[in-house]
Scaffold this motif. Structure first.
Motif, PDB file in Angstrom:
ATOM      1  N   LEU A  64      13.884  38.186  23.590  1.00  0.00           N
ATOM      2  CA  LEU A  64      13.546  38.052  22.174  1.00  0.00           C
ATOM      3  C   LEU A  64      14.581  38.731  21.284  1.00  0.00           C
ATOM      4  CD1 LEU A  64       9.677  38.497  22.163  1.00  0.00           C
ATOM      5  CD2 LEU A  64      10.985  36.402  21.789  1.00  0.00           C
ATOM      6  N   ASP A  65      15.344  39.679  21.850  1.00  0.00           N
ATOM      7  CA  ASP A  65      16.369  40.356  21.066  1.00  0.00           C
ATOM      8  C   ASP A  65      17.522  39.429  20.688  1.00  0.00           C
ATOM      9  OD1 ASP A  65      17.334  40.167  23.675  1.00  0.00           O
ATOM     10  OD2 ASP A  65      18.060  42.224  23.757  1.00  0.00           O
ATOM     11  N   SER A  66      17.587  38.234  21.296  1.00  0.00           N
ATOM     12  CA  SER A  66      18.645  37.289  20.928  1.00  0.00           C
ATOM     13  C   SER A  66      18.089  36.017  20.298  1.00  0.00           C
ATOM     14  CB  SER A  66      19.487  36.928  22.162  1.00  0.00           C
ATOM     15  OG  SER A  66      18.704  36.252  23.121  1.00  0.00           O
ATOM     16  N   LYS A  67      16.782  35.992  20.003  1.00  0.00           N
ATOM     17  CA  LYS A  67      16.150  34.820  19.387  1.00  0.00           C
ATOM     18  C   LYS A  67      16.387  34.826  17.882  1.00  0.00           C
ATOM     19  CE  LYS A  67      11.728  34.715  18.331  1.00  0.00           C
ATOM     20  NZ  LYS A  67      11.851  34.467  16.903  1.00  0.00           N
ATOM     21  N   PRO A  68      16.921  33.734  17.337  1.00  0.00           N
ATOM     22  CA  PRO A  68      17.057  33.665  15.876  1.00  0.00           C
ATOM     23  C   PRO A  68      15.681  33.733  15.203  1.00  0.00           C
ATOM     24  CG  PRO A  68      18.314  31.921  16.942  1.00  0.00           C
ATOM     25  CD  PRO A  68      17.463  32.561  18.004  1.00  0.00           C
ATOM     26  N   GLY A  69      15.622  34.296  14.032  1.00  0.00           N
ATOM     27  CA  GLY A  69      14.368  34.467  13.311  1.00  0.00           C
ATOM     28  C   GLY A  69      13.638  33.173  13.006  1.00  0.00           C
ATOM     29  N   TYR A  70      14.369  32.070  12.860  1.00  0.00           N
ATOM     30  CA  TYR A  70      13.739  30.793  12.507  1.00  0.00           C
ATOM     31  C   TYR A  70      13.103  30.083  13.716  1.00  0.00           C
ATOM     32  CZ  TYR A  70      18.111  28.861  14.328  1.00  0.00           C
ATOM     33  OH  TYR A  70      19.177  28.560  15.112  1.00  0.00           O
ATOM     34  N   VAL A  71      13.338  30.579  14.916  1.00  0.00           N
ATOM     35  CA  VAL A  71      12.774  29.962  16.114  1.00  0.00           C
ATOM     36  C   VAL A  71      11.366  30.508  16.332  1.00  0.00           C
ATOM     37  CG1 VAL A  71      12.973  29.728  18.625  1.00  0.00           C
ATOM     38  CG2 VAL A  71      15.024  29.613  17.186  1.00  0.00           C
ATOM     39  N   ARG A  72      10.387  29.589  16.411  1.00  0.00           N
ATOM     40  CA  ARG A  72       8.997  29.989  16.652  1.00  0.00           C
ATOM     41  C   ARG A  72       8.701  29.954  18.135  1.00  0.00           C
ATOM     42  NH1 ARG A  72       6.322  25.911  12.470  1.00  0.00           N
ATOM     43  NH2 ARG A  72       6.798  24.677  14.288  1.00  0.00           N
ATOM     44  N   LEU A  73       7.890  30.889  18.576  1.00  0.00           N
ATOM     45  CA  LEU A  73       7.463  30.902  19.971  1.00  0.00           C
ATOM     46  C   LEU A  73       6.372  29.855  20.176  1.00  0.00           C
ATOM     47  CD1 LEU A  73       7.257  34.728  20.697  1.00  0.00           C
ATOM     48  CD2 LEU A  73       9.099  33.139  21.281  1.00  0.00           C
ATOM     49  N   PRO A  74       6.277  29.278  21.377  1.00  0.00           N
ATOM     50  CA  PRO A  74       5.220  28.312  21.654  1.00  0.00           C
ATOM     51  C   PRO A  74       3.844  28.942  21.520  1.00  0.00           C
ATOM     52  CG  PRO A  74       6.878  28.311  23.394  1.00  0.00           C
ATOM     53  CD  PRO A  74       7.170  29.475  22.503  1.00  0.00           C
ATOM     54  N   GLU A  75       2.861  28.111  21.245  1.00  0.00           N
ATOM     55  CA  GLU A  75       1.470  28.561  21.156  1.00  0.00           C
ATOM     56  C   GLU A  75       0.967  28.935  22.541  1.00  0.00           C
ATOM     57  OE1 GLU A  75      -0.385  28.795  18.317  1.00  0.00           O
ATOM     58  OE2 GLU A  75       1.425  28.252  17.204  1.00  0.00           O
ATOM     59  N   GLY A  76      -0.087  29.702  22.585  1.00  0.00           N
ATOM     60  CA  GLY A  76      -0.739  30.021  23.846  1.00  0.00           C
ATOM     61  C   GLY A  76      -0.474  31.438  24.311  1.00  0.00           C
ATOM     62  N   PRO A  77      -1.204  31.831  25.362  1.00  0.00           N
ATOM     63  CA  PRO A  77      -1.058  33.187  25.898  1.00  0.00           C
ATOM     64  C   PRO A  77       0.359  33.415  26.420  1.00  0.00           C
ATOM     65  CG  PRO A  77      -2.942  32.052  26.901  1.00  0.00           C
ATOM     66  CD  PRO A  77      -2.188  31.050  26.099  1.00  0.00           C
ATOM     67  N   LYS A  78       0.890  34.603  26.163  1.00  0.00           N
ATOM     68  CA  LYS A  78       2.243  34.900  26.619  1.00  0.00           C
ATOM     69  C   LYS A  78       2.479  36.401  26.716  1.00  0.00           C
ATOM     70  CE  LYS A  78       3.640  33.232  22.219  1.00  0.00           C
ATOM     71  NZ  LYS A  78       2.474  32.479  22.164  1.00  0.00           N
ATOM     72  N   GLN A  79       3.379  36.754  27.633  1.00  0.00           N
ATOM     73  CA  GLN A  79       3.916  38.110  27.721  1.00  0.00           C
ATOM     74  C   GLN A  79       5.305  38.021  27.091  1.00  0.00           C
ATOM     75  OE1 GLN A  79       4.017  39.704  31.710  1.00  0.00           O
ATOM     76  NE2 GLN A  79       2.243  38.491  32.272  1.00  0.00           N
ATOM     77  N   THR A  80       5.632  38.935  26.210  1.00  0.00           N
ATOM     78  CA  THR A  80       6.930  38.878  25.550  1.00  0.00           C
ATOM     79  C   THR A  80       7.729  40.153  25.816  1.00  0.00           C
ATOM     80  OG1 THR A  80       6.030  39.775  23.487  1.00  0.00           O
ATOM     81  CG2 THR A  80       6.060  37.376  23.704  1.00  0.00           C
TER      82      THR A  80
END
Length: 101
Positions: A64-80
């Motif tokens: 996540l430290d390299s994810k651009p701010g405009y990119v949304r994570l998929p819906e649903g349960p997740k460990q990040t």
């Protein structure tokens, strides 16, 4: 084989040690190899067609430290994780009863 450019156009620009490998017919991403872990090969789930993969109960999202701010994570349960999670791919599969020798 493709080696990603990290921190492109910055003073910290470098080439990744990992190598991404692609199908020569359709260009699909098949696996990643990194010389830092010479005993490991990391297949992409999208390249596995047999046996049919189960739908995961939750996602594991890394880097996540390299994810651009405009990119949304998929819906649903997740460990990040900002970088990587505590388990290798092999350890995760063993922990969840999905490891195959």
């Amino acid at each position: 084989v493709y080696k990603a450019v990290l921190d492109r156009d910055t003073p910290d620009e470098s080439v990744a040690s990992s190598e991404r490998n692609f199908c020569t017919k359709c260009s699909a991403m098949l696996w990643l190899y990194d010389e830092n872990w010479p005993d490991l090969l990391h297949p992409f789930a999208s390249a596995i067609d047999k046996p049919e993969l189960k739908v995961p109960e939750e996602m594991v999202v890394v880097k996540l430290d390299s994810k651009p701010g405009y990119v949304r994570l998929p819906e649903g349960p997740k460990q990040t994780y900002e970088h990587y999670g505590p388990d290798s791919i092999e350890e995760w599969h063993k922990k969840h009863g999905e490891y195959v020798e």
